[in-house]
Design a protein around this motif. Structure first.
Motif, PDB file in Angstrom:
ATOM      1  N   SER A 145      33.407  40.210 -32.085  1.00  0.00           N
ATOM      2  CA  SER A 145      34.319  41.338 -32.302  1.00  0.00           C
ATOM      3  C   SER A 145      33.684  42.400 -33.193  1.00  0.00           C
TER       4      SER A 145
ATOM      5  N   SER B 272      33.803  34.203 -32.178  1.00  0.00           N
ATOM      6  CA  SER B 272      34.777  35.258 -31.864  1.00  0.00           C
ATOM      7  C   SER B 272      34.748  36.376 -32.896  1.00  0.00           C
ATOM      8  N   SER B 273      34.594  36.027 -34.164  1.00  0.00           N
ATOM      9  CA  SER B 273      34.579  37.076 -35.191  1.00  0.00           C
ATOM     10  C   SER B 273      33.285  37.878 -35.153  1.00  0.00           C
TER      11      SER B 273
ATOM     12  N   VAL C  50      37.909  38.585 -24.097  1.00  0.00           N
ATOM     13  CA  VAL C  50      38.127  39.750 -24.965  1.00  0.00           C
ATOM     14  C   VAL C  50      39.010  40.778 -24.269  1.00  0.00           C
ATOM     15  N   SER C  51      39.931  41.302 -25.055  1.00  0.00           N
ATOM     16  CA  SER C  51      40.796  42.390 -24.611  1.00  0.00           C
ATOM     17  C   SER C  51      40.783  43.429 -25.724  1.00  0.00           C
ATOM     18  N   ALA C  52      40.629  44.692 -25.338  1.00  0.00           N
ATOM     19  CA  ALA C  52      40.532  45.738 -26.353  1.00  0.00           C
ATOM     20  C   ALA C  52      41.220  47.012 -25.889  1.00  0.00           C
TER      21      ALA C  52
ATOM     22  N   SER D   1      41.834  48.422 -31.162  1.00  0.00           N
ATOM     23  CA  SER D   1      41.922  46.987 -31.452  1.00  0.00           C
ATOM     24  C   SER D   1      41.008  46.212 -30.519  1.00  0.00           C
TER      25      SER D   1
ATOM     26  N   GLN E  25      40.630  42.006 -29.459  1.00  0.00           N
ATOM     27  CA  GLN E  25      41.056  40.614 -29.625  1.00  0.00           C
ATOM     28  C   GLN E  25      40.099  39.742 -28.836  1.00  0.00           C
ATOM     29  N   THR E  26      39.468  38.810 -29.525  1.00  0.00           N
ATOM     30  CA  THR E  26      38.490  37.929 -28.888  1.00  0.00           C
ATOM     31  C   THR E  26      38.839  36.481 -29.157  1.00  0.00           C
ATOM     32  N   THR E  27      38.870  35.695 -28.099  1.00  0.00           N
ATOM     33  CA  THR E  27      39.008  34.249 -28.202  1.00  0.00           C
ATOM     34  C   THR E  27      37.694  33.649 -27.723  1.00  0.00           C
TER      35      THR E  27
END
Length: 141
Positions: free
Chosen positions: A62, A58-59, A100-102, A78, A80-82
């Motif tokens: 991103s 995830s990191s 992922v949501s951005a 921003s 956000q990734t899981t």
């Protein structure tokens, strides 16, 4: 410049009854207990190698997505990734699913999905995981 990161695990006992501790040696930021029960049965009492792999995926994803977007003139507000990494005893790691949501000003959903798909294929951790399926759900917030 190549950078080598290190972690150390100390394990005591058998696989099913034993336990261990994983230390983040390079950063010295944390250490985590690990055991088989958490890994094979989903008991959320310790971390697992797959949870650590999900953190890496995830990191890395991103960062790769941020880099690609910024390079194309679309700096994200921003991301956000899981990453959900699935493990099955006897079979191993079965796959990684990225959610992922951005928030990226000035980008259409289709453009964002193209950037996300490229980052999924090309982030270094995705490339290291080439032997497993990697799926993605990506949306603009």
């Amino acid at each position: 410049m190549a950078v080598t990161s290190e972690s150390t695990t100390v394990w005591s006992g058998s696989l099913t009854e034993g336990s261990g501790e994983v230390a983040l040696d390079s950063s010295k930021l944390a250490s985590f207990p690990v055991n088989w029960k958490a890994r094979a049965e989903g008991a959320a009492t310790t971390t697992t190698p797959e949870e650590l792999l999900a953190a890496a995926h995830s990191s890395c994803f991103s960062m790769a997505l941020s880099h690609a977007l910024t390079g194309a003139g679309h700096t994200p507000d921003s991301i956000q990734t899981t990453a959900a990494v699935t493990f099955e005893a006897g079979k191993g790691v079965l796959g990684s699913h990225l959610l992922v949501s951005a928030r990226v000003p000035g980008l259409t959903e289709a453009e964002f999905e193209a950037f996300a798909d490229d980052a999924k294929r090309n982030c270094p951790i995705s490339q290291a995981l080439a032997g497993i399926p990697i799926t993605i759900e990506a949306e603009l917030a």
